[in-house]
Design a protein around this motif. Structure first.
Motif, mmCIF file in Angstrom:
data_model
loop_
_atom_site.group_PDB
_atom_site.id
_atom_site.type_symbol
_atom_site.label_atom_id
_atom_site.label_comp_id
_atom_site.label_asym_id
_atom_site.label_seq_id
_atom_site.Cartn_x
_atom_site.Cartn_y
_atom_site.Cartn_z
ATOM 1 N N GLY A 56 -5.754 12.333 1.172
ATOM 2 C CA GLY A 56 -7.044 12.022 1.766
ATOM 3 C C GLY A 56 -7.203 10.584 2.193
ATOM 4 N N HIS A 57 -6.097 9.919 2.545
ATOM 5 C CA HIS A 57 -6.138 8.529 2.992
ATOM 6 C C HIS A 57 -6.337 8.474 4.503
ATOM 7 C CE1 HIS A 57 -4.546 7.268 -0.935
ATOM 8 N NE2 HIS A 57 -3.724 8.301 -0.817
ATOM 9 N N ASN A 58 -7.302 7.688 4.953
ATOM 10 C CA ASN A 58 -7.594 7.548 6.379
ATOM 11 C C ASN A 58 -7.657 6.067 6.753
ATOM 12 O OD1 ASN A 58 -8.211 10.453 6.576
ATOM 13 N ND2 ASN A 58 -10.064 9.904 5.454
ATOM 14 N N ALA A 59 -6.949 5.700 7.818
ATOM 15 C CA ALA A 59 -6.995 4.319 8.291
ATOM 16 C C ALA A 59 -7.036 4.313 9.810
ATOM 17 C CB ALA A 59 -5.785 3.531 7.800
ATOM 18 N N SER A 60 -8.003 3.598 10.358
ATOM 19 C CA SER A 60 -8.127 3.445 11.807
ATOM 20 C C SER A 60 -8.169 1.955 12.139
ATOM 21 C CB SER A 60 -9.400 4.123 12.322
ATOM 22 O OG SER A 60 -9.367 5.513 12.086
ATOM 23 N N LEU A 61 -7.490 1.582 13.222
ATOM 24 C CA LEU A 61 -7.431 0.190 13.660
ATOM 25 C C LEU A 61 -7.893 0.106 15.109
ATOM 26 C CD1 LEU A 61 -3.831 -0.613 12.346
ATOM 27 C CD2 LEU A 61 -5.989 -1.129 11.180
ATOM 28 N N VAL A 62 -8.532 -0.997 15.472
ATOM 29 C CA VAL A 62 -8.976 -1.223 16.847
ATOM 30 C C VAL A 62 -8.338 -2.515 17.358
ATOM 31 C CG1 VAL A 62 -10.930 -1.724 18.361
ATOM 32 C CG2 VAL A 62 -11.159 -0.007 16.562
ATOM 33 N N PHE A 63 -7.709 -2.415 18.539
ATOM 34 C CA PHE A 63 -7.099 -3.564 19.179
ATOM 35 C C PHE A 63 -7.765 -3.801 20.527
ATOM 36 C CE2 PHE A 63 -3.883 -1.764 16.387
ATOM 37 C CZ PHE A 63 -3.449 -2.875 15.687
ATOM 38 N N THR A 64 -7.938 -5.066 20.867
ATOM 39 C CA THR A 64 -8.532 -5.432 22.153
ATOM 40 C C THR A 64 -7.633 -6.441 22.862
ATOM 41 O OG1 THR A 64 -9.838 -7.198 21.136
ATOM 42 C CG2 THR A 64 -10.886 -5.034 21.338
ATOM 43 N N VAL A 66 -11.053 1.953 6.648
ATOM 44 C CA VAL A 66 -10.236 2.655 5.653
ATOM 45 C C VAL A 66 -11.164 3.497 4.782
ATOM 46 C CG1 VAL A 66 -8.649 2.431 3.710
ATOM 47 C CG2 VAL A 66 -8.481 0.836 5.632
ATOM 48 N N THR A 67 -10.907 4.803 4.719
ATOM 49 C CA THR A 67 -11.739 5.701 3.914
ATOM 50 C C THR A 67 -10.853 6.649 3.116
ATOM 51 O OG1 THR A 67 -11.897 7.457 5.591
ATOM 52 C CG2 THR A 67 -13.536 5.675 5.699
ATOM 53 N N SER A 68 -11.465 7.361 2.193
ATOM 54 C CA SER A 68 -10.774 8.424 1.454
ATOM 55 C C SER A 68 -11.644 9.673 1.473
ATOM 56 C CB SER A 68 -10.484 7.993 0.017
ATOM 57 O OG SER A 68 -11.654 7.537 -0.625
ATOM 58 N N ASP A 69 -10.983 10.832 1.553
ATOM 59 C CA ASP A 69 -11.701 12.097 1.679
ATOM 60 C C ASP A 69 -12.302 12.599 0.371
ATOM 61 O OD1 ASP A 69 -11.005 12.205 4.356
ATOM 62 O OD2 ASP A 69 -9.253 13.480 4.003
ATOM 63 N N ALA A 70 -11.555 12.381 -0.745
ATOM 64 C CA ALA A 70 -11.937 13.000 -2.019
ATOM 65 C C ALA A 70 -12.173 14.492 -1.821
ATOM 66 C CB ALA A 70 -13.188 12.321 -2.596
ATOM 67 N N PRO A 112 0.849 -1.192 0.000
ATOM 68 C CA PRO A 112 0.000 0.000 0.000
ATOM 69 C C PRO A 112 0.892 1.253 0.000
ATOM 70 C CG PRO A 112 -0.586 -1.498 1.791
ATOM 71 C CD PRO A 112 0.714 -1.954 1.244
ATOM 72 N N VAL A 113 0.625 2.166 -0.890
ATOM 73 C CA VAL A 113 1.342 3.444 -0.910
ATOM 74 C C VAL A 113 0.293 4.519 -0.694
ATOM 75 C CG1 VAL A 113 2.845 4.972 -2.223
ATOM 76 C CG2 VAL A 113 3.105 2.502 -2.452
ATOM 77 N N SER A 114 0.051 4.829 0.570
ATOM 78 C CA SER A 114 -1.028 5.733 0.966
ATOM 79 C C SER A 114 -0.493 6.824 1.878
ATOM 80 C CB SER A 114 -2.136 4.948 1.683
ATOM 81 O OG SER A 114 -2.541 3.831 0.931
ATOM 82 N N ALA A 115 0.697 7.340 1.522
ATOM 83 C CA ALA A 115 1.345 8.384 2.315
ATOM 84 C C ALA A 115 1.433 7.932 3.768
ATOM 85 C CB ALA A 115 0.620 9.713 2.153
ATOM 86 N N CYS A 116 1.026 8.781 4.697
ATOM 87 C CA CYS A 116 1.199 8.512 6.124
ATOM 88 C C CYS A 116 0.228 7.467 6.663
ATOM 89 C CB CYS A 116 1.068 9.807 6.913
ATOM 90 S SG CYS A 116 2.062 11.145 6.226
ATOM 91 N N ALA A 117 -0.727 7.028 5.857
ATOM 92 C CA ALA A 117 -1.651 5.977 6.271
ATOM 93 C C ALA A 117 -1.171 4.597 5.835
ATOM 94 C CB ALA A 117 -3.044 6.237 5.697
ATOM 95 N N SER A 118 -0.042 4.522 5.121
ATOM 96 C CA SER A 118 0.399 3.269 4.502
ATOM 97 C C SER A 118 0.575 2.130 5.492
ATOM 98 C CB SER A 118 1.709 3.494 3.749
ATOM 99 O OG SER A 118 1.580 4.479 2.760
ATOM 100 N N GLY A 119 1.277 2.366 6.607
ATOM 101 C CA GLY A 119 1.540 1.295 7.557
ATOM 102 C C GLY A 119 0.282 0.743 8.198
ATOM 103 N N ALA A 120 -0.641 1.618 8.572
ATOM 104 C CA ALA A 120 -1.905 1.165 9.168
ATOM 105 C C ALA A 120 -2.762 0.459 8.125
ATOM 106 C CB ALA A 120 -2.666 2.351 9.764
ATOM 107 N N GLU A 121 -2.761 0.982 6.903
ATOM 108 C CA GLU A 121 -3.539 0.342 5.849
ATOM 109 C C GLU A 121 -2.988 -1.046 5.551
ATOM 110 O OE1 GLU A 121 -4.883 1.342 1.285
ATOM 111 O OE2 GLU A 121 -4.765 2.987 2.735
ATOM 112 N N ALA A 122 -1.668 -1.219 5.656
ATOM 113 C CA ALA A 122 -1.061 -2.534 5.436
ATOM 114 C C ALA A 122 -1.570 -3.546 6.452
ATOM 115 C CB ALA A 122 0.462 -2.420 5.518
ATOM 116 N N ILE A 123 -1.717 -3.107 7.694
ATOM 117 C CA ILE A 123 -2.230 -4.005 8.732
ATOM 118 C C ILE A 123 -3.685 -4.354 8.462
ATOM 119 C CG2 ILE A 123 -2.723 -4.180 11.202
ATOM 120 C CD1 ILE A 123 -0.207 -2.445 11.664
#
Length: 408
Positions: A396-404, A262-266, A159-170
């Protein structure tokens, strides 16, 4: 079992960062509130508008074979270092190569190689350019090297999504397991591009901190005096597998990856958008089957830019609420761009495991418009049953992860 109901375990962690050459030293430094930001002593920095950066604590060439390292871009080197640690940490799972996948994100890939070899071309001509240039500069190089090193044949993705790349990879790694395309996934991010050109670009955009004379105080997320990010380098990798498989081999996971959004702003090529960030967080919570009040901790993307931090603070308040304990570890590591989301995930995972949230460094006076419970001074201790981490990138790359918790 396939699908969103499948429990995904995090069984291994690996990292090399401005705070330490592995996970243990990096986490200890985060809890101690140390800074990895230093003055750049390269000759070119003397005339640069930016003379600070968060460089690696441990050089990858000290732990890699020298001959092999010379054929890798620095971004590829750090990816291999982190992946090897994560693989060992997970107990080197006995998985068929055809069921082992790799997803390593990056923002710029082998940009250092491209810039250096262009200098060679200009100064000495085409015959002096390295024959290893192309495999060293390609963005998929980190994932490719990790897949070769570990013998992963179920796919090597980038994934090449600027600063969201590492989270998007997960997030991609979780999807590969849920879809039945892999049993184990090596996922994370890598970045290494401390160079005059990107520093000049950020300076011209007025996005980089100007605190050249006080590097340790330059990255100050949510602080009223923040004036820009600090560029950093490094890599972070996690090992993902089905929770039942981890249990069968007697491995106790760090945590569970419960959901991703994972979302995009457009919307705009550089400006973050409140609505897209909110959707990413809500999607991650929905995927995890959690309500906002279930989240005890949020690891913020918070890069220390005046506008960006405020937009995210408002997004967190709307999507999750103002009750979670919030931290921003870029105050210590600087911004690792393509690796930032993975490093944020590591911090959230360890917060869940250890029940402690690192304090945000340099937060002397919180911006009055930030209505969040941001940890300052010393780490906050207490149970963290669920943590959410954000990573937002240019484009406009957004990635959020939830861990429990692992037992959840």
């Amino acid at each position: 079992m396939r699908g969103a109901d499948m429990a995904i375990a995090v069984t291994g962690l690996g990292a090399t960062t401005p705070l330490g050459g592995d996970v243990a030293s990096t986490w200890a430094a985060m809890l101690a509130g140390e800074s990895g930001v230093r003055t750049i002593d390269d000759p070119w920095a003397a005339t640069s508008p930016v003379r600070i950066a968060a460089r690696l604590k441990v050089e990858p060439t000290t732990v890699l074979d020298r001959v092999a390292a010379r054929r890798m871009d620095r971004c590829q080197q750090v990816a291999v270092v982190a992946a090897r640690e994560a693989w060992r940490d997970a107990g080197a799972p006995d998985v068929a190569p055809e069921r082992l996948a790799v997803v390593i994100g990056t923002g710029t890939g082998g940009a250092l190689t491209m810039l250096a070899q262009d200098d060679v071309l200009e100064a000495s001509g085409a015959r002096r350019v390295s024959p290893h240039t192309v495999p060293m500069l390609m963005a998929n190089g980190p994932a490719a090297h990790v897949s070769i090193d570990l013998g992963a044949r179920a796919g090597a993705h980038t994934p090449v999504s600027a600063c969201a790349s590492g989270a998007e990879a997960i997030a991609w790694g979780m999807d590969l397991i849920r879809l039945g395309r892999a049993d184990v996934v090596v996922a994370g991010g890598a970045e290494a591009c401390v160079h005059a050109l990107p520093l000049a670009g950020f300076a011209q955009a007025r996005a980089h901190s100007t605190r050249n004379d006080e590097p340790g105080a330059a990255s100050r997320p949510f602080d009223v005096g923040r004036d820009g990010l600090v560029i950093g380098e490094g890599a972070c990798v996690v090992i993902l597998e089905r929770a039942e498989s981890a249990a069968a081999r007697g491995t106790r996971p760090y945590a569970r990856l419960a959901g991703a959004g994972v979302t995009s702003d457009a919307f705009h090529i550089t400006a973050g958008h409140h609505e897209g960030q909110v959707r990413a967080m809500r999607a991650a919570l929905a995927d995890a089957g959690l309500a906002p009040q279930d989240v005890a901790h949020v690891h913020a993307h918070a890069t220390s830019t005046p506008k960006g931090d405020l937009v995210e603070a408002q997004s967190i308040a709307e999507a999750v609420g103002v009750h979670p304990v919030v931290t921003a570890t870029k105050s210590m590591t600087g911004h690792l761009f393509g690796a930032a989301g993975a490093l944020g995930a590591m911090a959230a995972i360890l917060a869940v495991r250890d029940g402690v949230v690192p304090a945000t460094r340099n937060l002397d006076e919180i911006d009055p418009e930030v209505k969040l419970d941001v940890v300052t001074g010393r780490p906050r201790r207490g149970p963290v049953p669920a943590a959410l981490t954000n990573a937002f990138g240019f484009g406009g790359h957004n990635a959020s992860l939830v861990f429990t918790r692992a037992e959840a």
